[in-house]
Motif scaffolding. Structure first.
Motif, PDB file in Angstrom:
ATOM      1  N   ALA A 147      16.419   4.758 -29.984  1.00 15.14           N
ATOM      2  CA  ALA A 147      17.671   4.011 -29.854  1.00 15.14           C
ATOM      3  C   ALA A 147      17.730   2.961 -30.965  1.00 15.14           C
ATOM      4  CB  ALA A 147      17.761   3.380 -28.471  1.00 15.14           C
ATOM      5  N   GLY A 148      18.584   1.970 -30.790  1.00 10.21           N
ATOM      6  CA  GLY A 148      18.713   0.925 -31.789  1.00 10.21           C
ATOM      7  C   GLY A 148      19.544   1.368 -32.978  1.00 10.21           C
ATOM      8  N   VAL A 169       1.587  -4.012 -29.890  1.00 14.50           N
ATOM      9  CA  VAL A 169       1.789  -2.561 -29.808  1.00 14.50           C
ATOM     10  C   VAL A 169       1.581  -2.086 -28.374  1.00 14.50           C
ATOM     11  CG1 VAL A 169       1.058  -0.320 -30.683  1.00 14.50           C
ATOM     12  CG2 VAL A 169       1.004  -2.312 -32.184  1.00 14.50           C
ATOM     13  N   LEU A 170       2.598  -1.421 -27.832  1.00 14.00           N
ATOM     14  CA  LEU A 170       2.541  -0.877 -26.476  1.00 14.00           C
ATOM     15  C   LEU A 170       2.815   0.619 -26.519  1.00 14.00           C
ATOM     16  CD1 LEU A 170       2.514  -1.081 -23.344  1.00 14.00           C
ATOM     17  CD2 LEU A 170       4.956  -1.611 -23.473  1.00 14.00           C
ATOM     18  N   ASN A 185       3.947  11.003 -25.549  1.00 12.93           N
ATOM     19  CA  ASN A 185       3.936   9.562 -25.390  1.00 12.93           C
ATOM     20  C   ASN A 185       5.137   8.873 -26.020  1.00 12.93           C
ATOM     21  OD1 ASN A 185       3.176   9.046 -28.299  1.00 12.93           O
ATOM     22  ND2 ASN A 185       1.371  10.211 -27.645  1.00 12.93           N
ATOM     23  N   PHE A 186       5.258   7.579 -25.701  1.00 11.24           N
ATOM     24  CA  PHE A 186       6.253   6.682 -26.277  1.00 11.24           C
ATOM     25  C   PHE A 186       5.525   5.427 -26.745  1.00 11.24           C
ATOM     26  CE2 PHE A 186       8.355   9.198 -23.052  1.00 11.24           C
ATOM     27  CZ  PHE A 186       9.523   9.617 -23.668  1.00 11.24           C
ATOM     28  N   THR A 187       5.886   4.916 -27.925  1.00 11.13           N
ATOM     29  CA  THR A 187       5.264   3.705 -28.438  1.00 11.13           C
ATOM     30  C   THR A 187       6.172   3.056 -29.466  1.00 11.13           C
ATOM     31  OG1 THR A 187       3.331   2.790 -29.589  1.00 11.13           O
ATOM     32  CG2 THR A 187       4.007   5.006 -30.207  1.00 11.13           C
ATOM     33  N   ASN A 188       6.040   1.741 -29.632  1.00 13.03           N
ATOM     34  CA  ASN A 188       6.802   1.065 -30.676  1.00 13.03           C
ATOM     35  C   ASN A 188       6.074   1.091 -32.015  1.00 13.03           C
ATOM     36  OD1 ASN A 188       4.894  -0.790 -29.442  1.00 13.03           O
ATOM     37  ND2 ASN A 188       5.848  -2.432 -30.614  1.00 13.03           N
ATOM     38  N   ALA A 189       4.865   1.612 -32.067  1.00 17.62           N
ATOM     39  CA  ALA A 189       4.137   1.732 -33.329  1.00 17.62           C
ATOM     40  C   ALA A 189       4.674   2.912 -34.132  1.00 17.62           C
ATOM     41  CB  ALA A 189       2.648   1.914 -33.065  1.00 17.62           C
ATOM     42  N   THR A 209      12.307  -3.736 -26.937  1.00 12.20           N
ATOM     43  CA  THR A 209      13.541  -4.310 -26.421  1.00 12.20           C
ATOM     44  C   THR A 209      14.748  -4.012 -27.304  1.00 12.20           C
ATOM     45  OG1 THR A 209      13.092  -6.419 -27.543  1.00 12.20           O
ATOM     46  CG2 THR A 209      12.294  -6.166 -25.278  1.00 12.20           C
ATOM     47  N   LYS A 210      14.509  -3.604 -28.558  1.00  7.90           N
ATOM     48  CA  LYS A 210      15.601  -3.250 -29.476  1.00  7.90           C
ATOM     49  C   LYS A 210      15.786  -1.739 -29.592  1.00  7.90           C
ATOM     50  CE  LYS A 210      14.908  -7.400 -32.309  1.00  7.90           C
ATOM     51  NZ  LYS A 210      14.581  -7.918 -33.667  1.00  7.90           N
ATOM     52  N   GLY A 211      15.114  -0.995 -28.719  1.00  5.21           N
ATOM     53  CA  GLY A 211      15.226   0.455 -28.766  1.00  5.21           C
ATOM     54  C   GLY A 211      14.399   1.091 -29.862  1.00  5.21           C
ATOM     55  N   GLN A 212      13.511   0.308 -30.477  1.00  7.22           N
ATOM     56  CA  GLN A 212      12.721   0.809 -31.611  1.00  7.22           C
ATOM     57  C   GLN A 212      11.385   1.379 -31.138  1.00  7.22           C
ATOM     58  OE1 GLN A 212      12.657  -2.908 -33.723  1.00  7.22           O
ATOM     59  NE2 GLN A 212      14.525  -2.462 -34.856  1.00  7.22           N
ATOM     60  N   TYR A 213      11.485   2.278 -30.177  1.00  3.42           N
ATOM     61  CA  TYR A 213      10.311   3.025 -29.733  1.00  3.42           C
ATOM     62  C   TYR A 213      10.598   4.495 -29.968  1.00  3.42           C
ATOM     63  CZ  TYR A 213      13.294   3.462 -25.591  1.00  3.42           C
ATOM     64  OH  TYR A 213      14.350   3.702 -24.754  1.00  3.42           O
TER      65      TYR A 213
END
Length: 319
Positions: A80-81, A262-263, A279-283, A300-304
């Motif tokens: 997203a984002g 990093v989550l 998986n899903f991660t923001n990294a 939080t900005k959809g950048q995962y």
């Protein structure tokens, strides 16, 4: 006479039975005492995790001697984002990083690795050499309450040097500038057949960085695996880098971005000889020397992003 003789015999038999029971009880107590004094063999806890990695972080697991683990990791673009959504097919049209690696069991305790990764920053065309050595192994009697494994890697950036900008992260003047090092102590515990946790203090050294960026960085990671069914588990990990405040503010102002912890979260599926992670991660990056110090994407900005890894193990042991 026969009646008296039978009564006498009954009395004798009764006394003998009582005597045998008493001796048996004493013998049992002595045997139990002897068994208590015999040192019991410590049973080692195995299969704390099913794979050498969770999502972003390593686990304590090493490979058996003469086994080869082939692994492919893939990270897509933002779901997203501003850079995601349906126009980018929720990130599937883009690839932020790809890694192909081989890990070989030199012994049951020592694993040697070789990998090639695309790289998710300006530092690309990465070649990684790694070693993973099991220091301690948890035992079922808790005399050794956890497992400990050391991981070290040297990553070489083969990207063309940027000679036009002396402040760039790839403005290399020598081969040693291309070297990046990671050292980790992986502390893990299997609490039950369905729950395992890991804690990973990390140290990263980059010989060459962008102007005013840190060459040395400490971080702390934690993760876990929760078994959902016979062949499926929930895996999650989280990493906190400890940056210098002044240098962090300078880079965030210069690049008009922020650094984030990093989550990662996902599902682990066992399919015979394969282990598959979805998986899903923001990294955006896969390797430690990039995702720990340089993650600028926010959940939080959809950048995962979507990601997956698949591993296949081969055995070269003689039968």
């Amino acid at each position: 006479m026969n009646i008296e003789f039978n009564q006498t015999n009954q009395k004798i038999m009764f006394v003998l039975v009582l005597l045998c029971l008493a001796l048996s009880g004493m013998a049992q107590q002595d045997l139990e005492k002897e068994l208590e004094t015999i040192p019991q063999e410590r049973e080692k806890v195995t299969a704390t995790f099913k794979s050498g990695k969770l999502i972003n972080l390593h686990t304590n697991e090493t490979i058996h001697r003469n086994e080869l683990d082939f692994k492919v990791d893939h990270r897509f673009g933002d779901i997203a984002g501003d850079n995601g959504g349906i126009s980018q097919f929720f990130g599937l049209d883009n690839s932020t990083d790809i890694r192909i690696g081989f890990d070989y069991g030199v012994s049951d305790r020592l694993t040697a690795g070789l990998a090639r990764a695309k790289g998710a920053t300006a530092v690309q065309q990465l070649i990684e050499l790694s070693l993973k050595f099991r220091l301690l192994q948890q035992t079922s009697d808790d005399r050794m309450p956890l497992s400990a494994t050391a991981f070290v890697s040297n990553t070489i950036a083969a990207v063309k040097a940027n000679k036009d900008d002396p402040t760039a992260a790839t403005s290399y003047s020598s081969f040693t500038d291309r070297m990046n090092y990671v050292s980790q102590l992986i502390l893990a515990r299997k609490f039950s057949p369905g729950l395992s946790l890991v804690l990973i203090p990390s140290y990263i050294h980059r010989n060459y960085t962008q102007f005013n960026d840190q060459n040395d960085l400490f971080a702390l990671g934690a993760g876990g695996r929760l078994k959902l069914s016979k062949r499926m588990s929930l895996v999650v990990d989280y990493t906190v880098p400890f940056r210098n405040k002044e240098e962090k503010q300078y880079l965030e102002t210069l690049n008009q971005t922020r650094f984030y912890n990093v989550l990662g979260a996902g599902l682990e599926m066992e399919t015979g000889g394969h282990v598959f992670h979805f998986n899903f991660t923001n990294a955006t990056a896969i390797q430690e020397m990039q995702f720990i110090p340089q993650t600028t994407s926010s959940w939080t900005k959809g950048q995962y992003r979507w990601g997956f890894s698949i591993s296949r193990r081969f055995s070269f042991n003689k039968r």
